[in-house]
Design a protein around this motif. Structure first.
Motif, PDB file in Angstrom:
ATOM      1  N   ALA A   1       0.834  -1.208   0.000  1.00 42.55           N
ATOM      2  CA  ALA A   1       0.000   0.000   0.000  1.00 42.55           C
ATOM      3  C   ALA A   1       0.867   1.255   0.000  1.00 42.55           C
ATOM      4  CB  ALA A   1      -0.934  -0.016   1.202  1.00 42.55           C
ATOM      5  N   VAL A   2       1.955   1.222   0.773  1.00 44.89           N
ATOM      6  CA  VAL A   2       2.856   2.383   0.812  1.00 44.89           C
ATOM      7  C   VAL A   2       3.511   2.570  -0.551  1.00 44.89           C
ATOM      8  CG1 VAL A   2       5.014   3.235   1.799  1.00 44.89           C
ATOM      9  CG2 VAL A   2       3.255   2.290   3.289  1.00 44.89           C
ATOM     10  N   GLU A   3       3.927   1.489  -1.200  1.00 41.07           N
ATOM     11  CA  GLU A   3       4.542   1.598  -2.518  1.00 41.07           C
ATOM     12  C   GLU A   3       3.551   2.145  -3.539  1.00 41.07           C
ATOM     13  OE1 GLU A   3       6.024  -2.339  -3.146  1.00 41.07           O
ATOM     14  OE2 GLU A   3       7.907  -1.943  -2.072  1.00 41.07           O
ATOM     15  N   ASP A   4       2.287   1.746  -3.439  1.00 37.29           N
ATOM     16  CA  ASP A   4       1.258   2.286  -4.336  1.00 37.29           C
ATOM     17  C   ASP A   4       1.094   3.787  -4.126  1.00 37.29           C
ATOM     18  OD1 ASP A   4       0.874  -0.211  -5.376  1.00 37.29           O
ATOM     19  OD2 ASP A   4      -0.964  -0.630  -4.205  1.00 37.29           O
ATOM     20  N   ASP A   5       1.099   4.208  -2.859  1.00 39.64           N
ATOM     21  CA  ASP A   5       0.986   5.647  -2.559  1.00 39.64           C
ATOM     22  C   ASP A   5       2.170   6.414  -3.124  1.00 39.64           C
ATOM     23  OD1 ASP A   5      -1.382   5.166  -1.292  1.00 39.64           O
ATOM     24  OD2 ASP A   5      -0.558   5.264   0.758  1.00 39.64           O
ATOM     25  N   LEU A   6       3.370   5.827  -3.036  1.00 42.48           N
ATOM     26  CA  LEU A   6       4.553   6.503  -3.576  1.00 42.48           C
ATOM     27  C   LEU A   6       4.468   6.620  -5.103  1.00 42.48           C
ATOM     28  CD1 LEU A   6       7.488   5.120  -1.447  1.00 42.48           C
ATOM     29  CD2 LEU A   6       6.655   7.459  -1.561  1.00 42.48           C
ATOM     30  N   LYS A   7       3.903   5.618  -5.739  1.00 40.70           N
ATOM     31  CA  LYS A   7       3.727   5.690  -7.194  1.00 40.70           C
ATOM     32  C   LYS A   7       2.781   6.833  -7.573  1.00 40.70           C
ATOM     33  CE  LYS A   7       4.577   0.796  -8.108  1.00 40.70           C
ATOM     34  NZ  LYS A   7       3.949  -0.464  -8.467  1.00 40.70           N
ATOM     35  N   ILE A   8       1.737   7.008  -6.771  1.00 39.86           N
ATOM     36  CA  ILE A   8       0.783   8.097  -7.036  1.00 39.86           C
ATOM     37  C   ILE A   8       1.477   9.440  -6.869  1.00 39.86           C
ATOM     38  CG2 ILE A   8      -1.304   9.228  -6.164  1.00 39.86           C
ATOM     39  CD1 ILE A   8      -2.330   6.388  -5.466  1.00 39.86           C
ATOM     40  N   VAL A   9       2.274   9.569  -5.788  1.00 37.94           N
ATOM     41  CA  VAL A   9       2.986  10.829  -5.539  1.00 37.94           C
ATOM     42  C   VAL A   9       3.984  11.087  -6.663  1.00 37.94           C
ATOM     43  CG1 VAL A   9       4.651  11.943  -4.007  1.00 37.94           C
ATOM     44  CG2 VAL A   9       2.663  10.780  -3.049  1.00 37.94           C
ATOM     45  N   LYS A  10       4.695  10.039  -7.092  1.00 31.70           N
ATOM     46  CA  LYS A  10       5.676  10.196  -8.159  1.00 31.70           C
ATOM     47  C   LYS A  10       4.979  10.624  -9.458  1.00 31.70           C
ATOM     48  CE  LYS A  10       9.243   7.669 -10.661  1.00 31.70           C
ATOM     49  NZ  LYS A  10       9.919   6.385 -10.817  1.00 31.70           N
ATOM     50  N   ALA A  11       3.849   9.987  -9.764  1.00 30.21           N
ATOM     51  CA  ALA A  11       3.110  10.336 -10.978  1.00 30.21           C
ATOM     52  C   ALA A  11       2.653  11.786 -10.922  1.00 30.21           C
ATOM     53  CB  ALA A  11       1.924   9.394 -11.170  1.00 30.21           C
ATOM     54  N   HIS A  12       2.217  12.207  -9.733  1.00 29.74           N
ATOM     55  CA  HIS A  12       1.752  13.582  -9.591  1.00 29.74           C
ATOM     56  C   HIS A  12       2.939  14.548  -9.755  1.00 29.74           C
ATOM     57  CE1 HIS A  12      -1.034  16.712  -8.455  1.00 29.74           C
ATOM     58  NE2 HIS A  12      -0.077  17.190  -7.633  1.00 29.74           N
ATOM     59  N   LEU A  13       4.075  14.166  -9.191  1.00 31.32           N
ATOM     60  CA  LEU A  13       5.259  15.031  -9.316  1.00 31.32           C
ATOM     61  C   LEU A  13       5.712  15.124 -10.770  1.00 31.32           C
ATOM     62  CD1 LEU A  13       7.365  14.026  -6.198  1.00 31.32           C
ATOM     63  CD2 LEU A  13       6.253  16.216  -6.641  1.00 31.32           C
ATOM     64  N   LEU A  14       5.570  14.043 -11.517  1.00 30.61           N
ATOM     65  CA  LEU A  14       5.979  14.071 -12.908  1.00 30.61           C
ATOM     66  C   LEU A  14       5.027  14.914 -13.766  1.00 30.61           C
ATOM     67  CD1 LEU A  14       7.080  10.350 -13.438  1.00 30.61           C
ATOM     68  CD2 LEU A  14       8.544  12.388 -13.285  1.00 30.61           C
ATOM     69  N   ARG A  15       3.745  14.928 -13.368  1.00 30.08           N
ATOM     70  CA  ARG A  15       2.775  15.741 -14.121  1.00 30.08           C
ATOM     71  C   ARG A  15       2.959  17.224 -13.807  1.00 30.08           C
ATOM     72  NH1 ARG A  15      -1.822  11.794 -12.965  1.00 30.08           N
ATOM     73  NH2 ARG A  15      -1.672  12.835 -10.986  1.00 30.08           N
ATOM     74  N   HIS A  16       3.441  17.514 -12.595  1.00 26.43           N
ATOM     75  CA  HIS A  16       3.614  18.932 -12.183  1.00 26.43           C
ATOM     76  C   HIS A  16       5.068  19.155 -11.801  1.00 26.43           C
ATOM     77  CE1 HIS A  16      -0.711  19.355 -12.092  1.00 26.43           C
ATOM     78  NE2 HIS A  16      -0.802  18.247 -11.345  1.00 26.43           N
ATOM     79  N   PRO A  17       5.952  19.202 -12.745  1.00 24.97           N
ATOM     80  CA  PRO A  17       7.375  19.371 -12.419  1.00 24.97           C
ATOM     81  C   PRO A  17       7.633  20.741 -11.796  1.00 24.97           C
ATOM     82  CG  PRO A  17       7.031  19.506 -14.791  1.00 24.97           C
ATOM     83  CD  PRO A  17       5.720  19.143 -14.193  1.00 24.97           C
ATOM     84  N   ALA A  18       8.699  20.801 -11.042  1.00 18.99           N
ATOM     85  CA  ALA A  18       9.060  22.074 -10.385  1.00 18.99           C
ATOM     86  C   ALA A  18       9.483  23.089 -11.437  1.00 18.99           C
ATOM     87  CB  ALA A  18      10.218  21.824  -9.420  1.00 18.99           C
ATOM     88  N   ALA A  19       9.095  24.313 -11.178  1.00 19.50           N
ATOM     89  CA  ALA A  19       9.382  25.349 -12.169  1.00 19.50           C
ATOM     90  C   ALA A  19      10.796  25.868 -12.037  1.00 19.50           C
ATOM     91  CB  ALA A  19       8.411  26.507 -12.002  1.00 19.50           C
TER      92      ALA A  19
END
Length: 168
Positions: free
Chosen positions: A150-168
């Motif tokens: 479950a924790v690994e799934d949550d990290l995948k979601i966070v990573k996907a979100h970070l990739l969609r919204h990269p730092a400016a």
């Protein structure tokens, strides 16, 4: 709404997620080490109990052998002293010796039955305890693996979100 899109927030979320995953990995590793140590200790205790039972059985066998040797020595001494009376008392002496042998055999059979029963009870208890420990450890490891997934799934979601919204 700019607060959620702030790169520092997502960086902090990623760092805390990584720390949580690392601590979960450490806990799983520590639990597995404890389980292995418990299994080894259980094996040592079982081996020690089996060795103790074997020593007891050997000691009982030596006692029976010693009693047999004592009885044989007494019979031989009686035979040497009573050579003159053997013709008259031979039948009585043979009957007494046979009765003693049957009593010794009966005692040996009872002792062997008690030893076998105690060994069977001990083996049953050891098997039951081992099965229970294996079941408990298996359930706990399954639970830990499920939580880690479950924790690994949550990290995948966070990573996907970070990739969609990269730092400016």
């Amino acid at each position: 709404m700019d607060l959620v899109n702030d790169p520092q927030i997502w960086t902090l979320i990623g760092v805390f997620s990584a720390l949580t995953l690392a601590s979960n990995r450490y806990v799983v590793t520590a639990l597995r080490a404890e389980i292995r140590a418990g299994d080894a200790a259980l094996g040592e205790r079982l081996s020690a109990r089996i060795d103790a039972q074997t020593s007891r059985i050997d000691a009982q066998g030596e006692r029976i052998d010693a009693q047999g040797a004592q009885l044989t020595a007494k019979i031989d001494a009686q035979g040497a002293r009573l050579t003159a009376k053997i013709d008259a008392q031979g039948a009585q002496l043979t009957a007494k010796i046979d009765a003693q042998g049957e009593r010794i055999d009966a005692q040996g059979a009872r002792l062997n039955a008690k030893i076998d029963a105690q060994s069977a009870q001990l083996n049953a208890k050891i098997d039951a305890q081992g099965a229970h420990l294996a079941e408990v450890f298996g359930v706990r490891l399954d639970s830990i693996d499920h939580r880690l997934g479950a924790v690994e799934d949550d990290l995948k979601i966070v990573k996907a979100h970070l990739l969609r919204h990269p730092a400016a």
